[in-house]
Design a protein around this motif. Sequence first.
Motif, PDB file in Angstrom:
ATOM      1  N   THR A  27       0.849  -1.184   0.000  1.00 13.38           N
ATOM      2  CA  THR A  27       0.000   0.000   0.000  1.00 13.38           C
ATOM      3  C   THR A  27       0.886   1.237   0.000  1.00 13.38           C
ATOM      4  O   THR A  27       1.788   1.351   0.823  1.00 13.38           O
ATOM      5  CB  THR A  27      -0.908   0.030   1.253  1.00 13.38           C
ATOM      6  N   ARG A  41      -0.708   7.596 -11.527  1.00 10.03           N
ATOM      7  CA  ARG A  41      -1.063   6.170 -11.553  1.00 10.03           C
ATOM      8  C   ARG A  41      -0.216   5.411 -12.575  1.00 10.03           C
ATOM      9  O   ARG A  41       0.038   4.222 -12.411  1.00 10.03           O
ATOM     10  CB  ARG A  41      -2.559   6.026 -11.856  1.00 10.03           C
ATOM     11  N   GLY A  47      -0.939  -3.912  -8.871  1.00 13.91           N
ATOM     12  CA  GLY A  47      -1.281  -4.554  -7.606  1.00 13.91           C
ATOM     13  C   GLY A  47      -0.986  -3.740  -6.369  1.00 13.91           C
ATOM     14  O   GLY A  47      -1.215  -4.200  -5.250  1.00 13.91           O
ATOM     15  N   VAL A  48      -0.460  -2.524  -6.534  1.00  8.67           N
ATOM     16  CA  VAL A  48      -0.185  -1.660  -5.393  1.00  8.67           C
ATOM     17  C   VAL A  48      -1.423  -0.810  -5.117  1.00  8.67           C
ATOM     18  O   VAL A  48      -1.968  -0.173  -6.015  1.00  8.67           O
ATOM     19  CB  VAL A  48       1.046  -0.757  -5.643  1.00  8.67           C
ATOM     20  N   ARG A  49      -1.862  -0.830  -3.882  1.00  2.00           N
ATOM     21  CA  ARG A  49      -3.017  -0.034  -3.454  1.00  2.00           C
ATOM     22  C   ARG A  49      -2.553   1.385  -3.153  1.00  2.00           C
ATOM     23  O   ARG A  49      -1.543   1.593  -2.477  1.00  2.00           O
ATOM     24  CB  ARG A  49      -3.603  -0.676  -2.193  1.00  2.00           C
ATOM     25  N   ILE A  50      -3.297   2.385  -3.644  1.00  6.37           N
ATOM     26  CA  ILE A  50      -2.961   3.784  -3.401  1.00  6.37           C
ATOM     27  C   ILE A  50      -4.015   4.383  -2.483  1.00  6.37           C
ATOM     28  O   ILE A  50      -5.202   4.388  -2.806  1.00  6.37           O
ATOM     29  CB  ILE A  50      -2.932   4.605  -4.700  1.00  6.37           C
ATOM     30  N   CYS A  51      -3.580   4.870  -1.334  1.00  4.09           N
ATOM     31  CA  CYS A  51      -4.463   5.562  -0.396  1.00  4.09           C
ATOM     32  C   CYS A  51      -3.967   6.990  -0.243  1.00  4.09           C
ATOM     33  O   CYS A  51      -2.766   7.229  -0.168  1.00  4.09           O
ATOM     34  CB  CYS A  51      -4.461   4.869   0.957  1.00  4.09           C
ATOM     35  N   ALA A  68      -7.354   5.804  -6.905  1.00  2.00           N
ATOM     36  CA  ALA A  68      -6.832   6.008  -5.546  1.00  2.00           C
ATOM     37  C   ALA A  68      -8.006   5.993  -4.578  1.00  2.00           C
ATOM     38  O   ALA A  68      -9.141   6.253  -4.949  1.00  2.00           O
ATOM     39  CB  ALA A  68      -6.075   7.325  -5.447  1.00  2.00           C
ATOM     40  N   GLU A  69      -7.704   5.680  -3.336  1.00  2.00           N
ATOM     41  CA  GLU A  69      -8.722   5.604  -2.288  1.00  2.00           C
ATOM     42  C   GLU A  69      -8.507   6.731  -1.285  1.00  2.00           C
ATOM     43  O   GLU A  69      -7.438   6.849  -0.696  1.00  2.00           O
ATOM     44  CB  GLU A  69      -8.596   4.246  -1.593  1.00  2.00           C
ATOM     45  N   ASP A  83      -1.622  -3.796   9.909  1.00  2.00           N
ATOM     46  CA  ASP A  83      -0.600  -4.397   9.056  1.00  2.00           C
ATOM     47  C   ASP A  83       0.429  -5.116   9.925  1.00  2.00           C
ATOM     48  O   ASP A  83       0.927  -4.549  10.880  1.00  2.00           O
ATOM     49  CB  ASP A  83       0.092  -3.322   8.209  1.00  2.00           C
TER      50      ASP A  83
END
Length: 90
Positions: A27, A41, A47-51, A68-69, A83
């Motif tokens: 992440t 992006r 596969g990498v989560r963006i917050c 993105a979140e 985590d």
Amino acid sequence: MIHLYRDPPDATGKLCRVLRLMAGGDTLLLLGDGVLCAGRRDLIPEGVRICVLGEDLAARGLECPAGAERISMGDLVRLVAEDPEDPVSW
């Protein structure tokens, strides 16, 4: 693993160096001036989560980009606490 990134986009390539160390399932949590990188992006590995910290987006008058979140400070604390690995701060 959670990677905390707080620097603005720059010519030194720091963000690119960080992203090369990331793997699917990681992440990338953007906060502070790091939220200015949220629109990149195209650089983020698959596969990498963006917050993105919502408070920092709002402080800069920005919207959360697609892919993105947007998260709150409470969400950030929860992500880090849940985590199993210690976060890496860049």
